[in-house]
Write an enzyme that holds these catalytic residues in place. Structure first.
Site, PDB file in Angstrom:
ATOM      1  N   ASP A  70       0.136  -7.615   1.431  1.00  0.00           N
ATOM      2  CA  ASP A  70       0.602  -6.234   1.572  1.00  0.00           C
ATOM      3  C   ASP A  70       2.127  -6.150   1.550  1.00  0.00           C
ATOM      4  O   ASP A  70       2.738  -5.387   2.299  1.00  0.00           O
ATOM      5  CB  ASP A  70       0.052  -5.603   2.854  1.00  0.00           C
ATOM      6  CG  ASP A  70       0.199  -4.075   2.853  1.00  0.00           C
ATOM      7  OD1 ASP A  70       0.289  -3.496   1.748  1.00  0.00           O
ATOM      8  OD2 ASP A  70       0.213  -3.478   3.944  1.00  0.00           O
ATOM      9  N   SER A  97       4.866   2.773   7.617  1.00  0.00           N
ATOM     10  CA  SER A  97       4.513   1.585   6.848  1.00  0.00           C
ATOM     11  C   SER A  97       5.676   1.099   5.992  1.00  0.00           C
ATOM     12  O   SER A  97       6.316   1.882   5.289  1.00  0.00           O
ATOM     13  CB  SER A  97       3.319   1.874   5.933  1.00  0.00           C
ATOM     14  OG  SER A  97       2.139   1.964   6.669  1.00  0.00           O
ATOM     15  N   HIS A 141       0.817  -1.222   0.000  1.00  0.00           N
ATOM     16  CA  HIS A 141       0.000   0.000   0.000  1.00  0.00           C
ATOM     17  C   HIS A 141       0.850   1.271   0.000  1.00  0.00           C
ATOM     18  O   HIS A 141       0.347   2.363  -0.259  1.00  0.00           O
ATOM     19  CB  HIS A 141      -0.993   0.005   1.174  1.00  0.00           C
ATOM     20  CG  HIS A 141      -0.410   0.275   2.517  1.00  0.00           C
ATOM     21  ND1 HIS A 141      -0.059  -0.717   3.402  1.00  0.00           N
ATOM     22  CD2 HIS A 141      -0.130   1.440   3.149  1.00  0.00           C
ATOM     23  CE1 HIS A 141       0.400  -0.173   4.516  1.00  0.00           C
ATOM     24  NE2 HIS A 141       0.373   1.143   4.392  1.00  0.00           N
TER      25      HIS A 141
END
Length: 508
Positions: free
Chosen positions: A176, A247, A146
């Site tokens: 992911d 992230s 993402h």
């Protein structure tokens, strides 16, 4: 009395002041045992990178959403002065950690649009900032999928401030995980650990770029392992501060090994609230190896839709405990269909490995190479059976949506102990529905209404007994014990599931 008390107090104070100072070793001991992360950060820090993504936008869209009279520079200065952070881009920008159960957090440090490109093409706009870490000295970098979603250009910045334009090697949305490649050599790398050896309570460190602030270190402990958030993988849960921009960064143990990729937070505000989740590095590396080899991930499938086995379902079917994956539908002609799997079966094992929860099965099957001959152990009508199945290759996801029509008011009242009135289904209709048996619900009340049964649902089985007619159903219902739960196997639309129900007493 007051004067006497004050004098005594003053005398005690003088005596205390004259006593030698003795260190309080009891309170000092815990401080001496606190971990020191400095050497760990020195060792691992150079292998952690900042990832910045851009997208091409039309010139007319660059200033969308700004107050009248303000440009991007004004807004950036406003956020810097009053919040101490770079200006957010949008609530859904790519570098934000995903937030299960809540909207995704704010932006990741993007700073708005760039001037028009010299060649007259659409300009690039910063779309987000995330983190990553170097897997190999020749430039392979791991991050979250993402973080790089929908990016036209990916930039990787090292700790020595060198910036490279990266090539996207591959992404896997299901886990992911993404891998990018930069043209550089002799890069510092990170040591891969073993996420299976992670222990709840051990100290861990995250390094990343929260809100675009590069090389930020936060620390905490592992709060839980195998945390199921409804995604494909079980996560490592920690209390390490993870925010938008973290992230894709590494979660590191005290040996300086990466044990996970920081990926999600649980938040109601979009910011850190004490719970963060990391993808186990073992699973991530399996995906990364396939992405590096072929740019995609190949997974196995057996073509079933599954659900959780609740305690009520387990008790009503005689299962020793609530475990396994309940088969709600079987794809016609698929591997499971050819193996003899039926809706209502409970898959207890795959290749001899226990299926403890429904989310275990997709991972087990997915990690199996297509074409492999495997064995699934099912529970059906009070007995276990081993069925041979040949694994097929997973295709793009197909969402089987259940019929969501609102229940219509019943035209007749159901008076049996289950609160269900049923009728026979013509044989041609059964054939069209690809069913061998079943009766259709015409009306519900009482117990049936409370558990959510609806007119039009099809009852296939009561307990371990297949239902072939309305007369048989009424006969079986009349002998049910009101003190015991019974499981009805019910089909609605394309979905089949067990519905535990307790018969009412006093009505026959």
């Amino acid at each position: 009395m007051t004067t006497f008390s004050v004098r005594n107090f003053l005398a005690a104070a003088v005596v205390a002041a004259c006593l030698p100072l003795v260190p309080h070793t009891a309170s000092a001991a815990p401080a001496a045992n606190l971990p020191d992360f400095t050497d760990l950060v020195d060792k691992v820090g150079p292998a952690v990178v900042n990832i910045r993504t851009t997208t091409r936008v039309s010139s007319s869209g660059l200033r969308g959403g700004l107050p009248p009279g303000m440009d991007d520079g004004d807004m950036s200065e406003f956020f810097r002065r009053f919040f101490g952070i770079p200006m957010p881009q949008s609530p859904q920008s790519p570098g934000s950690p995903q937030t299960p159960g809540a909207p995704r957090g704010g932006d990741n440090g993007g700073s708005g649009g760039t001037p028009d490109a010299p060649d007259g093409s659409d300009p690039e706009q910063n779309s987000g900032v995330g983190s990553g870490f170097i897997l190999s000295a020749d430039g392979y970098v791991m991050t979250n999928a993402h973080v790089v979603d929908d990016a036209d250009t990916i930039y990787v910045t090292l700790t020595d401030k060198r910036e490279f334009k990266a090539k996207l090697v591959g992404v896997d949305d299901r886990t992911d995980v993404a891998v990018v490649k930069i043209s550089a050599g002799n890069l510092p790398t990170i040591t891969i650990g073993d996420s299976n050896k992670v222990r709840v309570g051990e100290w861990v460190v995250a390094i990343g770029s929260p809100f675009g602030l590069e090389n930020t270190v936060t620390a905490g402990i592992v709060s839980a392992k195998g945390r199921d958030t409804g995604d494909y993988l079980p996560f490592i849960q920690t209390d390490v501060a993870v925010n938008p921009g973290n992230s894709g960064g590494p979660l590191i143990n005290m040996q300086g090994e990466v044990i996970g990729i920081n990926s999600q937070i649980y938040s109601r505000t979009g910011g850190f609230m004490g719970i963060s989740f990391a993808i186990p590095i073992d699973e991530a590396m399996r995906v990364a190896d396939q992405l590096k080899a072929s740019g995609k991930v190949v997974r196995g499938r057996i073509a079933v839709a599954i659900g959780e086995v609740t305690k009520d379902v387990a008790d009503s079917l005689g299962l020793p405990k609530a475990q396994g994956a309940l088969v709600s539908s079987v794809e016609p002609g698929g591997p499971a269909d050819k193996a003899g799997v039926q809706p209502g079966d409970i898959i207890l094992k795959f290749n001899g490995h226990s299926v403890d929860t429904a989310t275990d099965l997709p991972r087990m099957v997915g990690d199996t190479k297509p074409g492999t001959k495997s064995t699934i152990t099912i529970w059906r009508k009070g007995q276990t059976r081993d069925l041979p199945v040949t694994i097929a290759e997973m295709q793009p996801d197909k969402s089987a949506k259940a019929d969501q029509k609102k229940p219509q008011p019943p035209k007749q009242r159901a008076t049996n102990v289950l609160g269900v009135a049923v009728s026979d289904i013509p044989s041609d209709q059964l054939k069209a529905l690809k069913l061998r048996n079943g009766v259709q619900i015409d009306a519900v009340d009482g117990p049936a209404a409370r558990v959510g049964l609806q007119k039009g649902d099809i009852i296939l089985r009561v307990g371990d007994t297949d239902i072939t007619s309305a007369k048989q159903f009424d006969e079986i219902s009349s002998h049910l014990d009101s003190q015991k739960m019974v499981a009805l196997l019910v089909r609605r639309g394309e979905t089949t599931q067990f519905v535990p129900i307790r018969p009412r007493s006093g009505t026959k």
